[in-house]
Write a protein that holds these residues in place. Structure first.
Motif, short mmCIF file in Angstrom:
data_model
loop_
_atom_site.label_atom_id
_atom_site.label_comp_id
_atom_site.label_asym_id
_atom_site.label_seq_id
_atom_site.Cartn_x
_atom_site.Cartn_y
_atom_site.Cartn_z
N LEU A 1 0.82 -1.21 0.00
CA LEU A 1 0.00 0.00 0.00
C LEU A 1 0.85 1.27 0.00
N GLY A 2 2.04 1.20 0.56
CA GLY A 2 2.92 2.36 0.59
C GLY A 2 3.37 2.82 -0.79
N GLU A 3 3.23 1.97 -1.80
CA GLU A 3 3.60 2.33 -3.17
C GLU A 3 2.57 3.22 -3.85
N LEU A 4 1.36 3.26 -3.31
CA LEU A 4 0.27 3.98 -3.97
C LEU A 4 0.46 5.48 -3.86
N GLN A 5 0.37 6.17 -4.98
CA GLN A 5 0.48 7.62 -4.97
C GLN A 5 -0.86 8.32 -5.20
N ALA A 6 -1.84 7.60 -5.68
CA ALA A 6 -3.16 8.19 -5.93
C ALA A 6 -3.86 8.48 -4.60
N PRO A 7 -4.54 9.62 -4.49
CA PRO A 7 -5.37 9.87 -3.30
C PRO A 7 -6.45 8.80 -3.17
N ILE A 8 -6.72 8.40 -1.93
CA ILE A 8 -7.70 7.35 -1.66
C ILE A 8 -8.79 7.89 -0.75
N LEU A 9 -10.04 7.68 -1.14
CA LEU A 9 -11.19 7.89 -0.27
C LEU A 9 -11.80 6.53 0.00
N GLY A 10 -11.79 6.11 1.25
CA GLY A 10 -12.33 4.81 1.63
C GLY A 10 -13.60 4.94 2.45
N VAL B 1 -13.47 -5.14 9.45
CA VAL B 1 -13.44 -3.69 9.50
C VAL B 1 -12.04 -3.16 9.84
N ARG B 2 -11.19 -4.01 10.38
CA ARG B 2 -9.82 -3.55 10.67
C ARG B 2 -9.08 -3.16 9.40
N GLY B 3 -9.61 -3.55 8.25
CA GLY B 3 -9.00 -3.14 6.99
C GLY B 3 -8.96 -1.63 6.82
N ALA B 4 -9.89 -0.92 7.47
CA ALA B 4 -9.88 0.54 7.41
C ALA B 4 -8.58 1.10 7.99
N MET B 5 -8.16 0.54 9.12
CA MET B 5 -6.90 1.00 9.73
C MET B 5 -5.69 0.56 8.91
N THR B 6 -5.80 -0.57 8.25
CA THR B 6 -4.72 -1.02 7.38
C THR B 6 -4.48 0.00 6.27
N LEU B 7 -5.57 0.50 5.69
CA LEU B 7 -5.44 1.54 4.67
C LEU B 7 -4.80 2.80 5.24
N LEU B 8 -5.32 3.25 6.37
CA LEU B 8 -4.86 4.51 6.94
C LEU B 8 -3.40 4.44 7.39
N GLU B 9 -2.98 3.29 7.89
CA GLU B 9 -1.63 3.17 8.42
C GLU B 9 -0.58 2.94 7.34
N ASN B 10 -1.00 2.50 6.16
CA ASN B 10 -0.03 2.09 5.15
C ASN B 10 -0.08 2.88 3.84
N ALA B 11 -1.25 3.35 3.44
CA ALA B 11 -1.34 4.13 2.20
C ALA B 11 -1.05 5.59 2.51
N PRO B 12 -0.16 6.24 1.77
CA PRO B 12 0.29 7.58 2.16
C PRO B 12 -0.74 8.69 1.97
N HIS B 13 -1.74 8.48 1.11
CA HIS B 13 -2.70 9.55 0.82
C HIS B 13 -4.12 9.03 0.97
N ALA B 14 -4.44 8.52 2.15
CA ALA B 14 -5.74 7.88 2.37
C ALA B 14 -6.53 8.55 3.47
N ARG B 15 -7.82 8.57 3.28
CA ARG B 15 -8.77 8.91 4.34
C ARG B 15 -9.90 7.89 4.26
N VAL B 16 -10.53 7.59 5.38
CA VAL B 16 -11.58 6.58 5.41
C VAL B 16 -12.77 7.10 6.22
N VAL B 17 -13.96 6.99 5.66
CA VAL B 17 -15.20 7.34 6.35
C VAL B 17 -15.75 6.07 6.99
N MET B 18 -15.89 6.09 8.31
CA MET B 18 -16.44 4.94 9.04
C MET B 18 -17.90 5.23 9.40
N LEU B 19 -18.76 4.25 9.21
CA LEU B 19 -20.19 4.42 9.46
C LEU B 19 -20.71 3.28 10.32
N ASN B 20 -21.37 3.63 11.43
CA ASN B 20 -21.97 2.57 12.23
C ASN B 20 -23.36 2.22 11.69
#
Length: 280
Positions: A216-225, A236-255
């Protein structure tokens, strides 16, 4: 029921002309004009681009985007070969060939579940093509065993393997897709129940998606998750995987939300995605 009789819209077909999937015929909807968004649906019996995204791509078209809503091979109205392995490499090659066949050299990839894994795979393989990534509970962030421990995956595989799926079998599977099963309209179930019997028996048994977390650290494209905290298909822990490893990521969490953010929170999803693509 033949593919012509599916209760799904028919739009465009393209035959791939190179790569491992030369000769493969894919169906897609082509809606709107402007910058290109390629829609990649998830897996599951009877899935199609239209069934996954019919509440979303019209809003993107109205906002000034060209939407290519693809039926992945093995799904919808696209070819469903029974003699191949439906692994990530197969899908990424098919998507790459699809973009080349249509002359698309720059786009936003939007993927849900399996479609999210395919989007990540192409972004890693051909980063110059991918302007942005929009990912809804994407696959490819866990080892295969973790997915097969999920209640939704177990029910999906068992029900599909048991034989032909009608409306009630489809409802049984799809009730775990969303937090509130009342969202599952009969028309949606009918769309998927029509397609499911035409899918190859090896579709899910050969669906191997590697864990891409370390790349994921190789990704340069902005990410909206997006991720629902009540997801029964992808941890759901995949959300944190994205945030911790992709350099340009944000994630919207919904209960109170399952695996289908774009259906369960349609207006929020549509608005957030259009803002992401137009205001930043």
């Amino acid at each position: 029921m033949s593919q012509q009789d599916f209760p799904l819209p028919i739009d465009q077909f393209v035959e791939l002309t190179k790569g491992l999937n030369k000769g493969l015929r894919l169906h897609y909807l082509d809606v709107g004009q402007g910058p290109v968004v390629v829609w990649l649906h998830g897996s599951g019996p009877g899935a199609s681009g239209y069934s996954n995204f019919k509440g979303n791509y019209p809003e993107f078209a109205a906002a000034g985007f060209r939407n290519l809503v693809l039926d992945l091979p093995g799904f919808g109205r696209s070819d469903k070969p029974a003699d191949i392995k439906y692994d990530l490499g197969f899908f990424v090659d098919a998507l790459s060939g699809f973009l080349d066949a249509l002359g698309i050299d720059r786009c936003t990839l939007l993927g849900n579940s399996l479609g999210g894994a395919i989007a990540l795979g192409l972004a890693l393989e051909r980063p110059a093509v991918v302007e942005r990534l929009i990912l809804m509970a994407p696959g490819g962030l866990e080892e295969r065993e973790a997915y097969f421990r999920m209640e939704g995956i177990q029910r999906m595989v068992q029900t599909f393997a048991a034989g032909p799926m009608g409306m009630e079998e489809m409802r049984h599977v799809m009730s775990l897709q969303v937090f509130d099963p009342a969202l599952l309209e009969d028309a949606l179930l009918a769309e998927r129940a029509a397609v499911a019997p035409t899918q190859p028996a090896n579709l899910f048994s050969t669906m191997l998606v590697p864990n891409l977390s370390s790349r994921l650290g190789e990704l340069q494209a902005p990410i909206l998750g997006f991720w629902g905290t009540d997801d029964k298909f992808n941890p759901v822990r995949g959300a944190m995987t994205l945030l911790e490893n992709a350099p340009h990521a944000r994630v919207v969490m919904l209960n109170r939300c399952g695996h289908w953010v774009q259906v369960e929170h349609r207006e929020l999803f549509n608005r957030a995605c259009v803002d992401f693509m137009t205001k930043e």
